[in-house]
Motif scaffolding. Sequence first.
Motif, PDB file in Angstrom:
ATOM      1  N   PRO A   1       0.766  -1.191   0.150  1.00 62.83           N
ATOM      2  CA  PRO A   1       0.015   0.026   0.041  1.00 62.83           C
ATOM      3  C   PRO A   1       0.726   1.130  -0.014  1.00 62.83           C
ATOM      4  O   PRO A   1       1.746   1.243   0.841  1.00 62.83           O
ATOM      5  N   GLY A   2       0.390   1.928  -0.841  1.00 61.93           N
ATOM      6  CA  GLY A   2       1.203   3.417  -0.818  1.00 61.93           C
ATOM      7  C   GLY A   2       2.267   3.398  -2.010  1.00 61.93           C
ATOM      8  O   GLY A   2       2.546   4.331  -2.776  1.00 61.93           O
ATOM      9  N   GLU A   3       2.525   2.355  -2.797  1.00 64.47           N
ATOM     10  CA  GLU A   3       3.160   2.105  -3.673  1.00 64.47           C
ATOM     11  C   GLU A   3       2.771   1.656  -5.079  1.00 64.47           C
ATOM     12  O   GLU A   3       1.530   1.358  -5.085  1.00 64.47           O
ATOM     13  N   LYS A   4       3.036   2.587  -6.173  1.00 62.09           N
ATOM     14  CA  LYS A   4       2.491   2.281  -7.672  1.00 62.09           C
ATOM     15  C   LYS A   4       2.799   1.051  -8.025  1.00 62.09           C
ATOM     16  O   LYS A   4       3.992   0.408  -7.833  1.00 62.09           O
ATOM     17  N   PRO A   5       1.926   0.311  -8.990  1.00 65.25           N
ATOM     18  CA  PRO A   5       2.619  -1.028  -9.620  1.00 65.25           C
ATOM     19  C   PRO A   5       3.796  -0.822 -10.390  1.00 65.25           C
ATOM     20  O   PRO A   5       4.093   0.266 -11.024  1.00 65.25           O
ATOM     21  N   LYS A   6       4.698  -1.652 -10.341  1.00 62.25           N
ATOM     22  CA  LYS A   6       5.976  -1.604 -10.931  1.00 62.25           C
ATOM     23  C   LYS A   6       6.187  -2.525 -11.952  1.00 62.25           C
ATOM     24  O   LYS A   6       5.577  -3.629 -12.122  1.00 62.25           O
ATOM     25  N   LEU A   7       6.788  -1.698 -13.086  1.00 61.86           N
ATOM     26  CA  LEU A   7       6.900  -2.566 -14.267  1.00 61.86           C
ATOM     27  C   LEU A   7       7.939  -3.884 -13.972  1.00 61.86           C
ATOM     28  O   LEU A   7       8.996  -3.664 -13.827  1.00 61.86           O
ATOM     29  N   MET A   8       7.334  -5.146 -14.402  1.00 62.79           N
ATOM     30  CA  MET A   8       8.179  -6.302 -14.113  1.00 62.79           C
ATOM     31  C   MET A   8       8.685  -6.744 -15.453  1.00 62.79           C
ATOM     32  O   MET A   8       9.930  -7.037 -15.397  1.00 62.79           O
ATOM     33  N   ASP A   9       7.811  -6.657 -16.563  1.00 58.06           N
ATOM     34  CA  ASP A   9       8.612  -7.146 -17.774  1.00 58.06           C
ATOM     35  C   ASP A   9       7.852  -6.557 -18.854  1.00 58.06           C
ATOM     36  O   ASP A   9       6.622  -6.259 -18.862  1.00 58.06           O
ATOM     37  N   VAL A  10       8.543  -6.758 -20.129  1.00 57.48           N
ATOM     38  CA  VAL A  10       7.662  -6.391 -21.421  1.00 57.48           C
ATOM     39  C   VAL A  10       7.745  -7.388 -22.498  1.00 57.48           C
ATOM     40  O   VAL A  10       9.062  -8.094 -22.808  1.00 57.48           O
ATOM     41  N   LYS A  11       6.684  -7.774 -23.059  1.00 58.37           N
ATOM     42  CA  LYS A  11       6.696  -8.966 -24.059  1.00 58.37           C
ATOM     43  C   LYS A  11       7.389  -8.494 -25.427  1.00 58.37           C
ATOM     44  O   LYS A  11       6.376  -7.877 -25.986  1.00 58.37           O
ATOM     45  N   GLU A  12       8.620  -8.668 -25.589  1.00 63.18           N
ATOM     46  CA  GLU A  12       9.101  -8.161 -26.735  1.00 63.18           C
ATOM     47  C   GLU A  12       9.024  -9.314 -27.724  1.00 63.18           C
ATOM     48  O   GLU A  12       9.443 -10.321 -27.828  1.00 63.18           O
ATOM     49  N   GLN A  13       7.894  -9.113 -28.621  1.00 67.11           N
ATOM     50  CA  GLN A  13       7.713 -10.209 -29.669  1.00 67.11           C
ATOM     51  C   GLN A  13       7.218  -9.762 -30.982  1.00 67.11           C
ATOM     52  O   GLN A  13       7.016  -8.618 -31.022  1.00 67.11           O
ATOM     53  N   ARG A  14       6.898 -10.458 -31.898  1.00 67.42           N
ATOM     54  CA  ARG A  14       6.407 -10.093 -33.325  1.00 67.42           C
ATOM     55  C   ARG A  14       5.034 -10.603 -33.600  1.00 67.42           C
ATOM     56  O   ARG A  14       4.463  -9.959 -34.252  1.00 67.42           O
ATOM     57  N   VAL A  15       4.492 -11.465 -32.652  1.00 64.52           N
ATOM     58  CA  VAL A  15       3.171 -11.951 -33.093  1.00 64.52           C
ATOM     59  C   VAL A  15       1.854 -10.916 -32.937  1.00 64.52           C
ATOM     60  O   VAL A  15       1.324 -10.862 -33.915  1.00 64.52           O
ATOM     61  N   THR A  16       1.905 -10.134 -31.929  1.00 60.25           N
ATOM     62  CA  THR A  16       0.849  -8.997 -31.958  1.00 60.25           C
ATOM     63  C   THR A  16       0.916  -8.037 -33.077  1.00 60.25           C
ATOM     64  O   THR A  16      -0.194  -7.941 -33.636  1.00 60.25           O
ATOM     65  N   SER A  17       1.993  -7.788 -33.645  1.00 60.42           N
ATOM     66  CA  SER A  17       2.005  -6.565 -34.805  1.00 60.42           C
ATOM     67  C   SER A  17       1.502  -7.430 -35.976  1.00 60.42           C
ATOM     68  O   SER A  17       0.857  -6.609 -36.657  1.00 60.42           O
ATOM     69  N   ILE A  18       1.982  -8.642 -36.271  1.00 63.33           N
ATOM     70  CA  ILE A  18       1.582  -9.332 -37.278  1.00 63.33           C
ATOM     71  C   ILE A  18       0.058  -9.414 -37.229  1.00 63.33           C
ATOM     72  O   ILE A  18      -0.720  -9.364 -38.291  1.00 63.33           O
ATOM     73  N   LEU A  19      -0.456 -10.007 -36.171  1.00 58.40           N
ATOM     74  CA  LEU A  19      -1.772 -10.529 -36.093  1.00 58.40           C
ATOM     75  C   LEU A  19      -2.863  -9.224 -36.158  1.00 58.40           C
ATOM     76  O   LEU A  19      -3.900  -9.205 -36.634  1.00 58.40           O
ATOM     77  N   VAL A  20      -2.156  -8.230 -35.633  1.00 59.31           N
ATOM     78  CA  VAL A  20      -3.127  -6.919 -35.591  1.00 59.31           C
ATOM     79  C   VAL A  20      -3.354  -6.338 -36.882  1.00 59.31           C
ATOM     80  O   VAL A  20      -4.467  -5.951 -37.354  1.00 59.31           O
ATOM     81  N   HIS A  21      -2.506  -6.274 -37.781  1.00 60.31           N
ATOM     82  CA  HIS A  21      -2.381  -5.760 -39.210  1.00 60.31           C
ATOM     83  C   HIS A  21      -3.163  -6.903 -40.048  1.00 60.31           C
ATOM     84  O   HIS A  21      -3.591  -6.490 -41.019  1.00 60.31           O
ATOM     85  N   ILE A  22      -3.074  -8.223 -39.644  1.00 57.77           N
ATOM     86  CA  ILE A  22      -3.779  -9.006 -40.440  1.00 57.77           C
ATOM     87  C   ILE A  22      -5.311  -8.730 -40.308  1.00 57.77           C
ATOM     88  O   ILE A  22      -6.161  -8.821 -41.043  1.00 57.77           O
ATOM     89  N   ALA A  23      -5.583  -8.627 -39.058  1.00 53.21           N
ATOM     90  CA  ALA A  23      -7.084  -8.024 -38.655  1.00 53.21           C
ATOM     91  C   ALA A  23      -7.544  -6.778 -39.505  1.00 53.21           C
ATOM     92  O   ALA A  23      -8.595  -6.666 -39.703  1.00 53.21           O
ATOM     93  N   ILE A  24      -6.651  -5.882 -39.543  1.00 46.63           N
ATOM     94  CA  ILE A  24      -6.780  -4.590 -40.222  1.00 46.63           C
ATOM     95  C   ILE A  24      -7.165  -4.828 -41.685  1.00 46.63           C
ATOM     96  O   ILE A  24      -8.046  -4.435 -42.282  1.00 46.63           O
TER      97      ILE A  24
END
Length: 986
Positions: free
Chosen positions: A823-846
């Motif tokens: 309590p009193g602390e903001k959520p801390k950034l633990m990790d970032v999913k560095e990958q290619r899948v989301t960009s590819i699938l998003v633009h296929i959907a577009i």
Amino acid sequence: DLYIELEQLEYIQDDEENNYKWKISSRWIKYEQTIDPETEIWSKPFIGALEYQNLAYLKQGLRSGTVILNPQRNTFEEITDEIIQDFINRGQMNRDHKLKLKSLILSQHRDHLTIAGAMTGKKAPISELFSSNLKHSHRHSHSHISFTEHFGSSMIKKGGNFSRQNSRFDDSLQNSDPQIDEKKQNYVKFYVPSHSDLASCENNLHHHHHHHHAAHHHKNFKSTFNLIKNSFHHSKSKHSDLNSSQDIESFVIMVGDVDFLDKPIMAFVRFDKEQFLDHFVDFEIKLRFMFIFLGPKSKTNINYLEIGRCMGTLMANKEFLDCAFNAKNKPDILNGIRAFTNKSLCLVLPIGDFDEDLLAPLIDWMKLKMSKKQKLLKKNKNEKIDKSLTSKKDSLTLNSKENFDPFKRINKPFGCLINEIKHRYSKYFSDIADGLNIHCMIAICFIFTVCIAPALCFGGILADKTKQSFGVNEMLVATSINGIVFGLFSGQPLMIFGATGPFLVFEEMLYNFCVKKLCIEFLPTRIWVSFWVLIFTLIMLASEFVFVIHFVTRFTEEIFAFLIAIVFLADAIKKIFYYFQKNPIYKSQRYCELFNETTYSMYSKQAVVVNDNNSTNTTEFHTNNRCFQMDTIYQLDNKPAEPNIALISLILLIGTCAMALLLKKLRRSNFFGSYIRRTLSDVGILISIILMMAVDYCIRQRTEINTQKLDIPDELTPTKPRDWFVSPFGIESVLPIWVPFLSIVPAFLIFIVLFFEVELTGIILLAKHRKLKKGTGFNLDLLLGALMMTFNSLFGLPWMCSAPVRTLAHWASLSIYSTSIIPGEKPKLMDVKEQRVTSILVHIAIGLCLKGKFILKAIPVPVLFGIFLYFGIVSLSGTQLYDRIKFTFIPFKYCPNVPYAIGIRPSKRNIYTLIQICAVIILMVLKSLVDISFLFPIVLVLLVPFRKFLLTKFFTHRELELLDEENESQEDDMVHDFYELTHLPI
């Protein structure tokens, strides 16, 4: 991990059997929280400030009091006897009061309730203060009784006579030390613990004056133990496990005044780690420390509660806690207090009724002093590290492949590009594997909504500006193909490639220059322009000159962004005037005159007249007929009068912009939870478009008024009839031979914009607090951008570029934050999913959106220009240039506490702002005049050496640092909107 509770003794007059009762007053889970006696709700966490005289009294009391470390007793009653006997031996209390004190300490501190009942039933809606998923809840099905059964707070009786001052400052001032002379009584001296997370609790500075309490209760409350356990769990490493209750220990503080003591008594007890007392068998949280401070009811200036707070704040400090664990005798505890005071900030505040604005600078002062003190302590600590270990660590760091510098020149043609390809493609398999998880699948839905709205907006507006040379069909195809290719082969797959404001502006400039000035075909000319852009890119990469992006500062970026924002606003306003110019609004008599002058070829021979009984009759129309009644509705090919279209278009345009702005501001409001607020704010553009489409549909159903809609072919064909492939030598006629050579001028402009956008977006992602580990693609992404421009030109598709706002949204959606926090602390950034899948699938959907053209055809064009207006407004508000223009009209003393407002003289700040405004005006003139528009890129590039060499003659280094610094917040994704995180054009 230590959980701390402070309990205060309360005198009950109505209770004849027991005149005293323990009640909880404060607790610490790293930060302090107090409980409101009326609402029985915990306050927001805050960093407690300790008054100097109270801390000094605590130190003196421990020096002359009882300190027992690891008592060798079997029961808690025996330990209590040992403590009381030590009081008697020191002459601090009468032997006759031994039984009273023992009964008071051993008395029940809480009703027979579990932690879940007593702590979260009424007093502690912990779930309001934690945003956590309790993944490590206790496995036992039966409820355990905590140590707080005996050393916690009893439920406050209804109707009980009890009151407590909410202001600890006022309470302590009334009970100040009598030994302090009158001069010193005019000041309050207190310590602020040296927490490294002072910024996370800076909004609680005024907690000494009033408490902000949570307002809502949840039906199903979690136990305090589980919440504490999850909070402490996430403060450790990922691999720590808290399956045992031994991992969490507790410290109870008991303070108060009684009528049978003549002198104050103080005791600090540390229990043996391996010793379980019979009062605490099977309890979830084991008692490890205990502090007792009791004294007489008198008019002395001893503040028992504040001294108890001092003890609790000391034990919440990690360094003092280590000292308390390892102490062998009383001097070790006293030395720990001395070290705590030396590493904390000591403030002396004069007593007075100050305005809150006067206290606000204390936050910045404390943050600055805390940062300097922490750097000094860290430096001293590093000096004590063995040199051999340091050199070994440095050698490992230098040999690490992760420390790849994409800007380091190796003096070989394409050397940086080749090294970047080797480094980035070595992680290609992990780029695919890391994207196959549920988190990335959820992110796809969010990124799709973020990317589809700008594509539709820019596609519709580009069709309007280029006379259907492009349209929504081409924009969606280009966005889909470019996004898929970029996702597959880019060096930074988190970067989103799409339509941007600068490229839209330059497409319009090139169209006007080709069609209106040179009278040549637009699409074939674009092929030669993109060819020269590719040549410029290859020269840049071969010479390894990508590092020059470091010379581009905020000065140039904000001028460019400000220019694009003005273009957005101007185009939206022009569209409004266009609608009213095409569909003018006259006075009623003028409509009658126009109607009488109209021929049969335009109007039908019938008019519908509304009778008094609301029934309609059809009457014959004659050429010499006069104007009918005011409620007559004239029909033109079954369409209502044109002025209604202009008015409704204005409503749709303004309504779309207003709705998007309201949803954007929702991010910082108090409505809903933080997750819902951020989600609604991030997809506000798409929500605004859908709502205004519904408004337009309802109006059309009731009035048959048809506003301008997107013009999209039914088939997958270009908007204007032609083949997909565009010949570089001309479509309808052969291009003049001088066109390929003249194309160098606009190509240089487009190359500069492409270079700026790709590299600066990559630098934003490269920031340390983004926590990206796999590397970047400054060279590779620039090459891909130039290649895709050439491909788009050959097939008559709009040009794409890196989109900073959508890129940051993509990064944020793939970021994983701690779900259980202290309590009193903001959520801390633990990790970032560095990958290619989301960009590819998003633009296929577009790309698949082309199958839903019946929906796209229902989008009104005024709605898209409303989004254009929104882009202009948020682009302006996201720049410091806009803020400094406002500061020109604000007195200096009312300017906000930001470096570029108060850290420099107003005259110098205004001169700097005036220079940027003049640059914007020059660029606007060059853009609007077709004959000299080729000078636009030259002036834009000259701004870089102008800032680096000329401005340094008129401004000092410190002034330029304040005015031109990159001061991006490290907590931006949780606090700021994506449009506020970058000063680049949208």
